[in-house]
Design an enzyme around this catalytic site. Structure first.
Site, PDB file in Angstrom:
ATOM      1  N   GLN A 165       0.846  -1.383  -0.105  1.00 25.38           N
ATOM      2  CA  GLN A 165       0.022  -0.027  -0.017  1.00 25.38           C
ATOM      3  C   GLN A 165       0.805   1.354  -0.009  1.00 25.38           C
ATOM      4  OE1 GLN A 165      -3.911   0.007   2.305  1.00 25.38           O
ATOM      5  NE2 GLN A 165      -2.964   1.367   3.444  1.00 25.38           N
ATOM      6  N   GLU A 208      -4.005   9.175  -0.859  1.00 25.80           N
ATOM      7  CA  GLU A 208      -3.184  10.020  -0.096  1.00 25.80           C
ATOM      8  C   GLU A 208      -2.116  10.849  -0.433  1.00 25.80           C
ATOM      9  OE1 GLU A 208      -1.852   7.507   3.328  1.00 25.80           O
ATOM     10  OE2 GLU A 208      -3.800   6.859   3.866  1.00 25.80           O
ATOM     11  N   ASP A 245       3.917   0.245   4.519  1.00 28.40           N
ATOM     12  CA  ASP A 245       2.824  -0.099   4.822  1.00 28.40           C
ATOM     13  C   ASP A 245       2.314  -1.429   4.017  1.00 28.40           C
ATOM     14  OD1 ASP A 245       0.487  -0.859   5.989  1.00 28.40           O
ATOM     15  OD2 ASP A 245      -0.496   1.079   5.912  1.00 28.40           O
ATOM     16  N   GLU A 287       4.681  -2.146   8.210  1.00 29.76           N
ATOM     17  CA  GLU A 287       3.101  -2.142   8.832  1.00 29.76           C
ATOM     18  C   GLU A 287       2.567  -3.169   8.320  1.00 29.76           C
ATOM     19  OE1 GLU A 287       1.467   1.749   8.911  1.00 29.76           O
ATOM     20  OE2 GLU A 287      -0.564   1.225   8.543  1.00 29.76           O
ATOM     21  N   ASP A 314      -1.308  -2.194  12.392  1.00 34.11           N
ATOM     22  CA  ASP A 314      -2.454  -1.276  12.138  1.00 34.11           C
ATOM     23  C   ASP A 314      -3.634  -2.085  11.865  1.00 34.11           C
ATOM     24  OD1 ASP A 314      -4.358   0.351  10.961  1.00 34.11           O
ATOM     25  OD2 ASP A 314      -3.410   0.192   9.028  1.00 34.11           O
ATOM     26  N   LYS A 339      -5.360   4.970  15.111  1.00 37.94           N
ATOM     27  CA  LYS A 339      -6.189   5.718  14.425  1.00 37.94           C
ATOM     28  C   LYS A 339      -7.406   5.888  15.187  1.00 37.94           C
ATOM     29  CE  LYS A 339      -4.975   3.807   9.743  1.00 37.94           C
ATOM     30  NZ  LYS A 339      -5.311   2.495   8.804  1.00 37.94           N
ATOM     31  N   ARG A 368      -6.375   9.048   7.889  1.00 35.75           N
ATOM     32  CA  ARG A 368      -7.077   8.045   7.252  1.00 35.75           C
ATOM     33  C   ARG A 368      -6.824   8.443   5.792  1.00 35.75           C
ATOM     34  NH1 ARG A 368      -9.727   3.898  10.446  1.00 35.75           N
ATOM     35  NH2 ARG A 368      -9.161   2.959   8.308  1.00 35.75           N
ATOM     36  N   SER A 369      -7.362   7.331   4.851  1.00 36.17           N
ATOM     37  CA  SER A 369      -7.142   7.774   3.393  1.00 36.17           C
ATOM     38  C   SER A 369      -8.213   8.600   3.159  1.00 36.17           C
ATOM     39  CB  SER A 369      -7.182   6.358   2.500  1.00 36.17           C
ATOM     40  OG  SER A 369      -8.281   5.527   2.867  1.00 36.17           O
ATOM     41  N   LYS A 390       1.610  10.012  10.431  1.00 33.32           N
ATOM     42  CA  LYS A 390       1.390   9.391   9.269  1.00 33.32           C
ATOM     43  C   LYS A 390       0.191  10.002   8.522  1.00 33.32           C
ATOM     44  CE  LYS A 390       0.801   5.062   6.914  1.00 33.32           C
ATOM     45  NZ  LYS A 390      -0.252   3.841   7.017  1.00 33.32           N
TER      46      LYS A 390
END
Ligand code: PGA
Ligand code: ZN
Length: 416
Positions: A165, A208, A245, A287, A314, A339, A368-369, A390
């Protein structure tokens, strides 16, 4: 005591154009605070449940019902009520919802009110928001976080052109936020130039803001990141490290193997591949190197990565104290991606945070995205002394809102 006068909410759009929630809270001294909540795409199955309308509007993604829950059920219960602080308010929210996953009122509705209360309480007490967040901890020590900045995207954030990702850039020295962002600009520009030349495509960006060229495979994504750092004139490892990630929950197959690009790998083979990346590149963290329910293999990943690089959880832990406890007990990880909307209230996120810290874990505070222009996350990263933040790339205003808030805090405050 903090007395609530009014609670309001409405639907707004996030950085993907999907509905999310803004909430406003007024206190009895007329302090008013507005806040908005983000939403993920690469979500863990153990996350608290957002309430979405599921009808034709916005292809089912509308938040009308969640907004009504705030305006009616939550407002009715909270109006004219006084709370000693965040914990009391969040306890009341949990009681009102009554489900483990916050599926009745919606985790998005619950979090919006939890955070709106935080911002209102901070203003009421004439505190910066990061000071308020810090004051929730038993031993506050606010400081600026290290940056982990998205350079390349794949997986669910980039139409799956490669399996993993994110590849992130982690500036090591030159410790100021402003200095690190200047370095990142150089690296981003070099990466965009390499992509234009090598793939004959413009530098298109993913959810992102990361660059998402048609890499042949995940390893090429890492190699190109290393190349961009070198081309920008920075020393890999000494000055700039990388992070990954993998978000492996999103390429695990039904039989527990992993589809990494064109290859089917066993968990053991994926661990070897991830460790070979950590040997070849200076990785600060990996991650979700394995899937969220692959509990039996995470300890081996953690052990094989050793002290070379952090095993960051995560989807595995979902900011959920029970899952974090299990990960600690089994030595499955040594760092937490936090998160707040994975769990749904600030107080539960704090419990997750304190649990991770009690085991000596590092903590990365994450956006978050699907984000909004709100910048509370930067204050949370400072207030809770995140080792890392992040947020995504250095493009797109919903990302920059957080970096720009860090720049403001850096300018206005000096931390020991
Ligand atoms: P998200 O994922 O799309 O669920 O926000 C981000 C991440 O996996 O870190
Ligand atoms: Zn992740």
């Amino acid at each position: 005591m903090i007395k609530i006068k009014t609670v309001d909410a409405w639907e707004i759009l996030d950085s993907r154009g999907r509905p999310t929630i803004a909430a406003a809270l007024t206190l009895d001294d007329d302090t008013r605070a507005v806040i908005s909540v983000p939403s993920g795409a690469s979500t863990g199955r153990a996350e608290a449940k957002e309430l979405r309308d599921g009808d034709k509007r916005f292809r089912g993604l509308g938040c009308h019902q969640a907004v009504i829950n705030i305006r009616e059920r939550m407002a009715d219960a909270l109006k004219s009520e006084s709370f000693e602080g965040q914990e009391a308010l969040d306890a009341r929210l949990l009681e009102l919802d009554g489900t483990a996953a916050k599926s009745r009122l919606g985790a998005n509705a619950v979090l919006a009110v939890s955070l709106a209360f935080a911002r209102a309480a901070a203003a009421h007490q004439h505190q910066e928001l990061f000071e308020y967040f810090a004051s929730l901890l038993p031993s506050p020590s606010p400081r600026l976080p290290g940056l982990t900045i998205n350079l390349f995207s794949g997986g669910k954030h980039a139409f799956g052109q490669v399996a993993i990702q994110d590849v992130l850039v982690v500036p090591k020295s030159g410790s100021s936020i402003s200095g690190n962002l200047a370095w990142m600009y150089d690296i981003y520009q070099e990466a965009a130039a390499i992509i234009r030349k090598r793939y004959a495509t413009p530098a298109l960006t993913a959810d992102e803001g990361g660059l998402a060229p048609p890499f042949a495979n995940s390893s090429e994504m890492l190699e190109t990141a290393a190349e961009a750092v070198n081309a920008a004139g920075y020393q890999l490892d000494n000055e700039v490290a990388l992070a990954v990630d993998a978000a492996a929950s999103h390429f695990v197959t039904a039989d527990g193997t992993y589809r990494l690009d064109d290859h089917i790998l066993s968990a053991a083979e994926l661990i070897d591949t991830v460790c070979s990346w950590a040997e070849r590149y200076p990785l600060v963290s990996v991650e979700d190197g394995l899937a969220e329910e692959d509990w039996s293999h995470w300890p081996a990943l953690r052990q094989k990565l050793g002290d070379r690089c952090l095993t960051l959880a995560d989807d595995l832990t979902c900011t959920n104290p029970a899952r974090i406890q299990r990960a600690i007990a089994t030595s499955a990880a040594n760092a937490l991606l936090l998160k707040v909307n994975q769990i749904g209230t600030l107080t539960e996120a704090k419990q997750a945070y304190l649990l991770a810290r009690s085991a000596g874990w590092r903590v990365s505070i994450s956006a978050r995205s699907g984000e909004t222009e709100d910048n509370w996350l930067a204050d949370l990263a400072v207030g809770w002394a995140g080792d890392f933040i992040k947020v995504g790339s250095i493009t797109q205003s919903e990302r920059l809102a957080k970096y720009n808030r860090l720049l403001q805090i850096e300018h206005e405050r000096s931390f020991a």
